[in-house]
Design a protein around this motif. Sequence first.
Motif, mmCIF file in Angstrom:
data_model
loop_
_atom_site.group_PDB
_atom_site.id
_atom_site.type_symbol
_atom_site.label_atom_id
_atom_site.label_comp_id
_atom_site.label_asym_id
_atom_site.label_seq_id
_atom_site.Cartn_x
_atom_site.Cartn_y
_atom_site.Cartn_z
ATOM 1 N N ARG A 1 -25.933 -14.247 -29.338
ATOM 2 C CA ARG A 1 -25.380 -15.400 -30.478
ATOM 3 C C ARG A 1 -24.177 -16.038 -30.067
ATOM 4 N NH1 ARG A 1 -28.003 -14.884 -35.323
ATOM 5 N NH2 ARG A 1 -29.097 -12.829 -35.649
ATOM 6 N N ALA A 2 -24.011 -17.363 -30.572
ATOM 7 C CA ALA A 2 -22.539 -18.027 -30.277
ATOM 8 C C ALA A 2 -21.717 -17.356 -30.851
ATOM 9 C CB ALA A 2 -22.844 -19.445 -30.609
ATOM 10 N N VAL A 3 -20.344 -17.005 -30.143
ATOM 11 C CA VAL A 3 -19.250 -16.561 -30.926
ATOM 12 C C VAL A 3 -18.427 -17.314 -31.597
ATOM 13 C CG1 VAL A 3 -19.145 -14.318 -29.209
ATOM 14 C CG2 VAL A 3 -17.946 -16.548 -28.848
ATOM 15 N N MET A 4 -18.629 -18.767 -31.277
ATOM 16 C CA MET A 4 -17.962 -19.804 -32.039
ATOM 17 C C MET A 4 -18.483 -20.928 -31.944
ATOM 18 S SD MET A 4 -14.694 -20.546 -29.527
ATOM 19 C CE MET A 4 -13.909 -21.281 -30.744
ATOM 20 N N GLY A 5 -18.299 -22.161 -32.662
ATOM 21 C CA GLY A 5 -19.041 -23.301 -32.533
ATOM 22 C C GLY A 5 -18.491 -23.970 -31.347
ATOM 23 N N SER B 1 -15.147 -25.413 -25.851
ATOM 24 C CA SER B 1 -14.897 -25.702 -27.375
ATOM 25 C C SER B 1 -13.203 -26.079 -27.004
ATOM 26 C CB SER B 1 -14.992 -24.634 -28.443
ATOM 27 O OG SER B 1 -14.491 -24.936 -29.734
ATOM 28 N N ILE C 1 -20.031 -16.051 -22.692
ATOM 29 C CA ILE C 1 -21.009 -15.421 -23.520
ATOM 30 C C ILE C 1 -21.654 -14.148 -22.830
ATOM 31 C CG2 ILE C 1 -22.805 -15.290 -25.155
ATOM 32 C CD1 ILE C 1 -20.625 -16.994 -26.206
ATOM 33 N N GLN D 1 -23.568 -24.034 -33.483
ATOM 34 C CA GLN D 1 -22.518 -23.195 -34.805
ATOM 35 C C GLN D 1 -22.132 -21.680 -34.498
ATOM 36 O OE1 GLN D 1 -21.514 -25.201 -37.421
ATOM 37 N NE2 GLN D 1 -22.369 -26.957 -36.566
ATOM 38 N N GLU D 2 -21.097 -21.190 -34.995
ATOM 39 C CA GLU D 2 -20.986 -20.184 -34.646
ATOM 40 C C GLU D 2 -22.072 -19.172 -35.344
ATOM 41 O OE1 GLU D 2 -17.537 -16.536 -36.313
ATOM 42 O OE2 GLU D 2 -17.330 -18.716 -36.639
ATOM 43 N N ASP D 3 -22.417 -17.951 -34.638
ATOM 44 C CA ASP D 3 -23.409 -17.106 -34.974
ATOM 45 C C ASP D 3 -24.957 -17.570 -34.587
ATOM 46 O OD1 ASP D 3 -23.714 -14.239 -35.691
ATOM 47 O OD2 ASP D 3 -24.296 -14.825 -37.522
ATOM 48 N N GLU D 4 -25.163 -18.802 -34.061
ATOM 49 C CA GLU D 4 -26.443 -19.283 -33.833
ATOM 50 C C GLU D 4 -26.914 -18.620 -32.526
ATOM 51 O OE1 GLU D 4 -28.370 -23.675 -33.375
ATOM 52 O OE2 GLU D 4 -26.435 -23.586 -33.961
#
Length: 70
Positions: A4-8, A33, A40, A60-63
């Motif tokens: 997952r993404a850790v941030m947007g 960002s 990642i 987005q974060e967590d995506e």
Amino acid sequence: MVIRAVMGGSVWKILVQPGDRVKAGQEVAILESMKMEIPITAQSGGTVQEVRKNEGEFVQEDEVLILLGE
């Protein structure tokens, strides 16, 4: 396993493709960002089953970015 993404931010680079084997700790993507590159990494090893985001897409974060299988 999902990565997952850790941030947007924007997906700057995808470093793996379906079928690739990855090891725990290996960089699999880089987000951008606020002019910063955010690597990642895979939390565990496995085979890339699916890459859900393309370079240039905003996340987005967590995506979910990447799905790993055994």
